[in-house]
Design a protein around this motif. Structure first.
Motif, PDB file in Angstrom:
ATOM      1  N   ALA A  50       0.830  -1.199   0.000  1.00  0.00           N
ATOM      2  CA  ALA A  50       0.000   0.000   0.000  1.00  0.00           C
ATOM      3  C   ALA A  50       0.868   1.255   0.000  1.00  0.00           C
ATOM      4  CB  ALA A  50      -0.931  -0.013   1.200  1.00  0.00           C
ATOM      5  N   VAL A  51       1.955   1.249   0.739  1.00  0.00           N
ATOM      6  CA  VAL A  51       2.854   2.384   0.852  1.00  0.00           C
ATOM      7  C   VAL A  51       4.282   1.857   0.813  1.00  0.00           C
ATOM      8  CG1 VAL A  51       3.582   4.282   2.337  1.00  0.00           C
ATOM      9  CG2 VAL A  51       1.200   3.605   2.301  1.00  0.00           C
ATOM     10  N   GLU A  52       5.155   2.570   0.137  1.00  0.00           N
ATOM     11  CA  GLU A  52       6.553   2.153   0.085  1.00  0.00           C
ATOM     12  C   GLU A  52       7.348   2.854   1.173  1.00  0.00           C
ATOM     13  OE1 GLU A  52       8.554   2.377  -3.637  1.00  0.00           O
ATOM     14  OE2 GLU A  52       6.862   1.523  -4.719  1.00  0.00           O
ATOM     15  N   ALA A  53       8.146   2.102   1.887  1.00  0.00           N
ATOM     16  CA  ALA A  53       9.033   2.669   2.898  1.00  0.00           C
ATOM     17  C   ALA A  53      10.272   3.231   2.215  1.00  0.00           C
ATOM     18  CB  ALA A  53       9.428   1.604   3.905  1.00  0.00           C
ATOM     19  N   ARG A  54      10.822   4.290   2.797  1.00  0.00           N
ATOM     20  CA  ARG A  54      12.062   4.877   2.288  1.00  0.00           C
ATOM     21  C   ARG A  54      13.070   4.961   3.421  1.00  0.00           C
ATOM     22  NH1 ARG A  54       9.055   9.675  -0.638  1.00  0.00           N
ATOM     23  NH2 ARG A  54       8.274   8.536  -2.426  1.00  0.00           N
ATOM     24  N   LYS A  55      14.321   4.781   3.067  1.00  0.00           N
ATOM     25  CA  LYS A  55      15.382   4.869   4.073  1.00  0.00           C
ATOM     26  C   LYS A  55      15.325   6.245   4.730  1.00  0.00           C
ATOM     27  CE  LYS A  55      20.325   4.409   4.735  1.00  0.00           C
ATOM     28  NZ  LYS A  55      21.610   4.099   4.136  1.00  0.00           N
ATOM     29  N   GLY A  56      15.356   6.242   6.054  1.00  0.00           N
ATOM     30  CA  GLY A  56      15.337   7.489   6.797  1.00  0.00           C
ATOM     31  C   GLY A  56      13.959   7.909   7.282  1.00  0.00           C
ATOM     32  N   SER A  57      12.906   7.311   6.727  1.00  0.00           N
ATOM     33  CA  SER A  57      11.565   7.689   7.168  1.00  0.00           C
ATOM     34  C   SER A  57      11.228   7.021   8.500  1.00  0.00           C
ATOM     35  CB  SER A  57      10.517   7.347   6.103  1.00  0.00           C
ATOM     36  OG  SER A  57      10.521   5.972   5.829  1.00  0.00           O
ATOM     37  N   MET A  58      10.384   7.686   9.272  1.00  0.00           N
ATOM     38  CA  MET A  58       9.976   7.184  10.578  1.00  0.00           C
ATOM     39  C   MET A  58       8.727   6.329  10.403  1.00  0.00           C
ATOM     40  SD  MET A  58      10.840   7.232  13.771  1.00  0.00           S
ATOM     41  CE  MET A  58      12.000   8.572  13.789  1.00  0.00           C
ATOM     42  N   ILE A  59       8.638   5.214  11.114  1.00  0.00           N
ATOM     43  CA  ILE A  59       7.443   4.365  11.089  1.00  0.00           C
ATOM     44  C   ILE A  59       6.706   4.533  12.412  1.00  0.00           C
ATOM     45  CG2 ILE A  59       6.548   2.011  11.016  1.00  0.00           C
ATOM     46  CD1 ILE A  59       8.724   1.248   9.135  1.00  0.00           C
ATOM     47  N   TYR A  60       5.404   4.725  12.295  1.00  0.00           N
ATOM     48  CA  TYR A  60       4.549   4.918  13.460  1.00  0.00           C
ATOM     49  C   TYR A  60       3.619   3.719  13.636  1.00  0.00           C
ATOM     50  CZ  TYR A  60       6.022   9.794  13.315  1.00  0.00           C
ATOM     51  OH  TYR A  60       6.772  10.943  13.324  1.00  0.00           O
ATOM     52  N   SER A  61       3.198   3.511  14.868  1.00  0.00           N
ATOM     53  CA  SER A  61       2.211   2.487  15.191  1.00  0.00           C
ATOM     54  C   SER A  61       1.333   3.037  16.299  1.00  0.00           C
ATOM     55  CB  SER A  61       2.898   1.205  15.644  1.00  0.00           C
ATOM     56  OG  SER A  61       1.931   0.258  16.051  1.00  0.00           O
ATOM     57  N   ASN A  62       0.036   3.014  16.083  1.00  0.00           N
ATOM     58  CA  ASN A  62      -0.918   3.545  17.061  1.00  0.00           C
ATOM     59  C   ASN A  62      -0.580   4.979  17.463  1.00  0.00           C
ATOM     60  OD1 ASN A  62      -2.248   1.052  17.072  1.00  0.00           O
ATOM     61  ND2 ASN A  62      -0.888   0.266  18.659  1.00  0.00           N
TER      62      ASN A  62
END
Length: 114
Positions: A50-62
């Protein structure tokens, strides 16, 4: 639960099913064809994140940060460091929420799936 896109994919896949010379309308053949359509639709859906991750981006949960992406695998999985250890966030769990990269997994699920 089936959304409109899934239904459209199933209908499009049904149009390309081969017809045999001795076609019949038995319930068994209809069930087999329907199962084949669903497998095709699920296979194509699972391949496209659905979305591509990129190096350096922050991942959130809840709504909370769980880690920064330091590597993206060829299959789209993101690798993050949590408490000094590398963990994998599967590509199929990545979504965009409030304009940010997020995962449908909780932080504890990411940590436990080493």
């Amino acid at each position: 639960m089936m959304n409109t896109k899934m239904l459209a994919s199933l209908c499009a896949a049904a149009a390309f099913l081969p017809l045999s010379a001795q076609a019949t309308t038995s319930q068994e053949e209809a069930t087999t064809s329907a199962a084949a359509i669903v497998q095709v639709a699920q296979g194509t859906q699972a391949q496209a994140p659905a979305v591509e991750a990129r190096k350096g981006s922050m991942i959130y949960s809840n709504g909370k940060r769980i880690g920064q992406v330091f590597r993206v695998r060829d299959n789209g999985d993101a690798q993050v460091v949590i408490n000094g250890q590398s963990h994998i966030v599967p590509a199929e769990t990545l979504i965009e929420k409030d304009g940010k990269l997020a995962t449908t997994l909780s932080r504890s699920q990411v940590v436990s799936s080493r």
